[in-house]
Structure formats: C-alpha cells, structure tokens
Write a protein that holds these residues in place. Sequence first.
Motif, PDB file in Angstrom:
ATOM      1  N   ILE A 182       0.873  -1.219  -0.243  1.00 15.49           N
ATOM      2  CA  ILE A 182      -0.041   0.180  -0.125  1.00 15.49           C
ATOM      3  C   ILE A 182       0.892   1.307  -0.020  1.00 15.49           C
ATOM      4  O   ILE A 182       1.636   1.410   0.783  1.00 15.49           O
ATOM      5  N   PRO A 183       0.781   1.976  -1.021  1.00 17.35           N
ATOM      6  CA  PRO A 183       1.671   3.226  -1.060  1.00 17.35           C
ATOM      7  C   PRO A 183       1.563   4.158   0.005  1.00 17.35           C
ATOM      8  O   PRO A 183       0.606   4.234   0.749  1.00 17.35           O
ATOM      9  N   PRO A 184       2.736   4.748   0.401  1.00 15.27           N
ATOM     10  CA  PRO A 184       2.554   5.594   1.714  1.00 15.27           C
ATOM     11  C   PRO A 184       1.623   6.603   1.642  1.00 15.27           C
ATOM     12  O   PRO A 184       0.973   6.859   2.795  1.00 15.27           O
ATOM     13  N   ASN A 185       1.340   7.576   0.474  1.00 18.91           N
ATOM     14  CA  ASN A 185       0.436   8.619   0.650  1.00 18.91           C
ATOM     15  C   ASN A 185      -0.930   8.138   0.954  1.00 18.91           C
ATOM     16  O   ASN A 185      -1.761   8.524   1.583  1.00 18.91           O
ATOM     17  N   VAL A 186      -1.274   6.765   0.258  1.00 18.72           N
ATOM     18  CA  VAL A 186      -2.445   5.968   0.654  1.00 18.72           C
ATOM     19  C   VAL A 186      -2.760   5.767   2.021  1.00 18.72           C
ATOM     20  O   VAL A 186      -3.851   5.711   2.681  1.00 18.72           O
ATOM     21  N   GLU A 187      -1.688   5.074   2.407  1.00 18.62           N
ATOM     22  CA  GLU A 187      -1.625   4.552   3.871  1.00 18.62           C
ATOM     23  C   GLU A 187      -1.853   5.716   4.760  1.00 18.62           C
ATOM     24  O   GLU A 187      -2.585   5.339   5.770  1.00 18.62           O
ATOM     25  N   HIS A 188      -1.148   7.010   4.484  1.00 18.04           N
ATOM     26  CA  HIS A 188      -1.420   8.004   5.342  1.00 18.04           C
ATOM     27  C   HIS A 188      -2.993   8.660   5.224  1.00 18.04           C
ATOM     28  O   HIS A 188      -3.544   8.646   6.501  1.00 18.04           O
ATOM     29  N   SER A 189      -3.438   8.455   4.352  1.00 14.52           N
ATOM     30  CA  SER A 189      -5.005   8.951   4.073  1.00 14.52           C
ATOM     31  C   SER A 189      -5.607   7.942   4.758  1.00 14.52           C
ATOM     32  O   SER A 189      -6.888   8.259   5.538  1.00 14.52           O
ATOM     33  N   ILE A 190      -5.410   6.558   4.728  1.00 10.75           N
ATOM     34  CA  ILE A 190      -6.314   5.773   5.346  1.00 10.75           C
ATOM     35  C   ILE A 190      -6.299   5.560   6.846  1.00 10.75           C
ATOM     36  O   ILE A 190      -7.116   5.693   7.376  1.00 10.75           O
ATOM     37  N   ARG A 191      -4.907   5.927   7.298  1.00  4.76           N
ATOM     38  CA  ARG A 191      -4.824   5.926   8.711  1.00  4.76           C
ATOM     39  C   ARG A 191      -5.496   7.114   9.298  1.00  4.76           C
ATOM     40  O   ARG A 191      -6.026   6.927  10.385  1.00  4.76           O
ATOM     41  N   GLY A 192      -5.441   8.213   8.606  1.00  4.70           N
ATOM     42  CA  GLY A 192      -6.040   9.504   9.058  1.00  4.70           C
ATOM     43  C   GLY A 192      -7.625   9.111   9.264  1.00  4.70           C
ATOM     44  O   GLY A 192      -8.053   9.647  10.208  1.00  4.70           O
ATOM     45  N   SER A 193      -8.296   8.725   8.149  1.00  7.47           N
ATOM     46  CA  SER A 193      -9.649   8.620   8.452  1.00  7.47           C
ATOM     47  C   SER A 193      -9.991   7.380   9.228  1.00  7.47           C
ATOM     48  O   SER A 193     -11.034   7.283   9.801  1.00  7.47           O
ATOM     49  N   LEU A 194      -9.234   6.415   9.510  1.00  8.66           N
ATOM     50  CA  LEU A 194      -9.371   5.465  10.725  1.00  8.66           C
ATOM     51  C   LEU A 194      -9.108   5.987  11.826  1.00  8.66           C
ATOM     52  O   LEU A 194     -10.115   5.777  12.991  1.00  8.66           O
ATOM     53  N   ASN A 195      -8.227   6.791  12.129  1.00 10.56           N
ATOM     54  CA  ASN A 195      -8.106   7.456  13.546  1.00 10.56           C
ATOM     55  C   ASN A 195      -9.222   8.347  13.831  1.00 10.56           C
ATOM     56  O   ASN A 195     -10.126   8.375  14.936  1.00 10.56           O
ATOM     57  N   PHE A 196      -9.938   9.191  12.676  1.00 10.86           N
ATOM     58  CA  PHE A 196     -11.182  10.068  13.027  1.00 10.86           C
ATOM     59  C   PHE A 196     -12.275   9.073  13.154  1.00 10.86           C
ATOM     60  O   PHE A 196     -13.109   9.506  14.038  1.00 10.86           O
ATOM     61  N   HIS A 197     -12.429   8.039  12.534  1.00  7.64           N
ATOM     62  CA  HIS A 197     -13.625   6.958  12.522  1.00  7.64           C
ATOM     63  C   HIS A 197     -13.561   6.507  14.065  1.00  7.64           C
ATOM     64  O   HIS A 197     -14.557   6.381  14.725  1.00  7.64           O
ATOM     65  N   ARG A 198     -12.144   6.225  14.588  1.00  7.89           N
ATOM     66  CA  ARG A 198     -12.291   5.630  15.794  1.00  7.89           C
ATOM     67  C   ARG A 198     -12.743   6.551  17.001  1.00  7.89           C
ATOM     68  O   ARG A 198     -13.396   6.206  18.029  1.00  7.89           O
ATOM     69  N   LYS A 199     -12.483   7.638  16.808  1.00  9.05           N
ATOM     70  CA  LYS A 199     -12.643   8.909  17.751  1.00  9.05           C
ATOM     71  C   LYS A 199     -14.281   9.249  17.796  1.00  9.05           C
ATOM     72  O   LYS A 199     -14.787   9.673  18.798  1.00  9.05           O
ATOM     73  N   THR A 200     -14.680   9.451  16.493  1.00  4.34           N
ATOM     74  CA  THR A 200     -16.019  10.021  16.325  1.00  4.34           C
ATOM     75  C   THR A 200     -17.283   9.032  15.837  1.00  4.34           C
ATOM     76  O   THR A 200     -18.049   9.243  15.976  1.00  4.34           O
ATOM     77  N   GLY A 201     -16.790   7.857  15.312  1.00  4.16           N
ATOM     78  CA  GLY A 201     -17.679   6.833  14.909  1.00  4.16           C
ATOM     79  C   GLY A 201     -18.063   7.441  13.441  1.00  4.16           C
ATOM     80  O   GLY A 201     -19.007   6.765  12.903  1.00  4.16           O
ATOM     81  N   LYS A 202     -17.782   8.445  12.869  1.00  4.07           N
ATOM     82  CA  LYS A 202     -17.956   8.888  11.667  1.00  4.07           C
ATOM     83  C   LYS A 202     -16.900   8.889  10.428  1.00  4.07           C
ATOM     84  O   LYS A 202     -15.349   8.801  10.695  1.00  4.07           O
ATOM     85  N   CYS A 203     -17.269   9.022   9.232  1.00  2.00           N
ATOM     86  CA  CYS A 203     -16.194   8.910   8.078  1.00  2.00           C
ATOM     87  C   CYS A 203     -15.539  10.448   8.105  1.00  2.00           C
ATOM     88  O   CYS A 203     -16.589  11.631   7.741  1.00  2.00           O
ATOM     89  N   VAL A 204     -14.716  10.730   8.218  1.00  2.31           N
ATOM     90  CA  VAL A 204     -13.997  12.037   7.771  1.00  2.31           C
ATOM     91  C   VAL A 204     -14.411  12.688   6.770  1.00  2.31           C
ATOM     92  O   VAL A 204     -14.482  14.033   6.711  1.00  2.31           O
TER      93      VAL A 204
END
Length: 340
Positions: A182-204
């Motif tokens: 998984i290319p790094p920029n995609v991984e960063h994007s996925i990780r960011g959206s996962l962190n947001f989802h864990r915190k808020t239960g929503k899609c960033v």
Amino acid sequence: MKIIKNNNKISELRKDLVSGNWVIIAPKRMQRPFRLKETSPLKRLRNSIKNCPFENPQLFGHGEPSLVLKSEKNKNQWAVQVVKNKYPALGGGTQKTKHEGPYELRDGIGIHEVVILRDHNKNLYQLSNKEMSELVRAYILRYQELSLLSYIAYISIFHNSGLSAGASIDHPHSQIMALPIIPPNVEHSIRGSLNFHRKTGKCVHCVMIDFEKKSKKRVIFENKKFIAFSPFALNQAFEVRIFPKKHSPQFEFMSVEEIECFSDILSAVLKKISKALGDPDYNFFIHTAPVAAFYYTHYHWHLEILPKKGIQAGLELGTDVIMVSVSPEDAAKILRNTKI
Ligand SMILES: [Zn+2]
Ligand SMILES: [Zn+2]
C-alpha cells in the motif's frame, strides 16, 4: 512463501529506514523515451503523430491489449485500449522481504499498464461525456481483473498530462499500477480516516462533504452523485478533490449512473482548470480502498487533481513543508465562476 513464476525481475522496492516509506528502484525505466532537447521542464511540446508509439501500440512493440473498448461511431476502431507498459516500473520476482545490512528490500513485483485513448490531439478536457465514461469504464474493468491477483495489495490509477506533470509521451494516456504494497500516501490517508472514525464513529470525508455543501465557499462543481471542492488545507494551489456524495470505500463498485455522474464532474472540473489556468499540465489520481477492502469500510474513495502551477522548491522537497500562494477559497471561486 509463494514464489511468483515470472522471473523477469526489473525493479526493487526499498524501504527508507527512518520514515518507513517505500520507493521503487527501477533502473530499466531510464531506457524510456526522453527528450534531451527539452530546454525548460515547463515548456510544452507536442510530439508528432507520425512518431507516436500509441497510434498503433502493437506496431510499436506493445503486446496484445488486456482490454479494448470499441468506438461507438466506428465498430472497427478502438476508442480505449489497455496494454502493458513497455518500460514498466514493476515486473516479476518473489514476494520475499530481503535484507541488506540494516535495510529492507523486496522485488518490485506487480503489473504496470497504460490506458491509451484513441485521439492523439484530444486532451481529457476535450472528451465528450460518453468518451470520458468509456475511459472510466476501462479503469474499472482493469481494476476488477487486477484485484483478483493474490499478491496485489493496492491498485493505483493516475493520469499525467504534459511534460512537467511527468508524461513522457504526449498522446493522452493514463496508467494503472497494481502494487504488492500500500503506497505511503494512501496509507497516510487511510490511517487518518481510521483515527477519525475511531474517535467519532464517523467518516472524516462524509463530515467534510456535509460541511462543504453547507458552507459552499470551496465548492467548485456538484451534480446528483458527486461533489468537487478545494480542500481546506490543500497541498498545492488549485488542487481539486472529487468525492462521491454517498459513503463508498471502493471506486470499482460504481453503478452505471454513478459512472455517468463521475465522468460528468471530472470533465467539468478539467474544462474549468484548462480554461481558467491556461491549459496547464496536470496530474490526477484515484485514492480508493486497498484490494482487501473488507478492512477499510471507514474509507471514502475520491479523485485528486493537481494542476501544475509551480515547481516544488528545495523547502518542500527537503522538509515536506508546503507553501501555497492561492487560498482554497479564492481558487474555488475562480474555478466555480469559470463558464464551460
Ligand atoms: Zn499519438
Ligand atoms: Zn464517507
């Protein structure tokens, strides 16, 4: 460890010891056509149809196409064809991770394809909606087939238009790279959206889309199924992102109506960029969930367009600190008000 049969190893994936980012080392790519006479990297030159390797790809040594979409008007003529890249960045090898002292490396296994449009002189913003939707359909069909390969983790679809955007051949073409990582920029994007989802239960991205729709100041174009806006914190002047309004991790599952709406908005935004910014070179790419999409239901696929309106300077290259001279609100206003 499963060994991929093809022994035609042509590149290596190397991991930076500090950042963890992967790079592809592909020395054979140096053999691809390169214009030595180019005086300025920003100067736009057209190479002639006569010497164009994509007029008749098979005549120029490309193998049999993996996909051909026929022209609506003339059934004997192709409208889009997909061939293996003659100078690929990825090829055969094994899936094994190797070590050289403290370093980690792998063979650059994968598939590198070129999606060729028929008309040499038609930039993407000049395509009809029908032609654009054929191009999108080609992306989807190839994605679906390549995603069945067991060793593929991510499929990157991108388009470079013009020399300063990295297109070594003028003839309009997109590229598809099926990668074992998984290319790094995609991984960063996925990780960011996962962190947001864990915190808020929503899609960033759903949250951003809702906000942008209400605020309107960064919106450039909207249709029934898609929205295009300038990102609040953009990476580059006049960067545009296109999102499906409905939450969807995987671009390859678009319905017929969604393909039409997506083609419509992509055409509209490219036309606006071309008209407002004087036909600049540009790149666009799709960020979608990795092939094992089951794990990425929080992700929201999108397309990012980056017009070439400047060169990265030492600061950006050395530090990742980005300077943008036009605000996203001003950029959106200019593009929104550009009549097409
Ligand atoms: Zn051509
Ligand atoms: Zn979403």
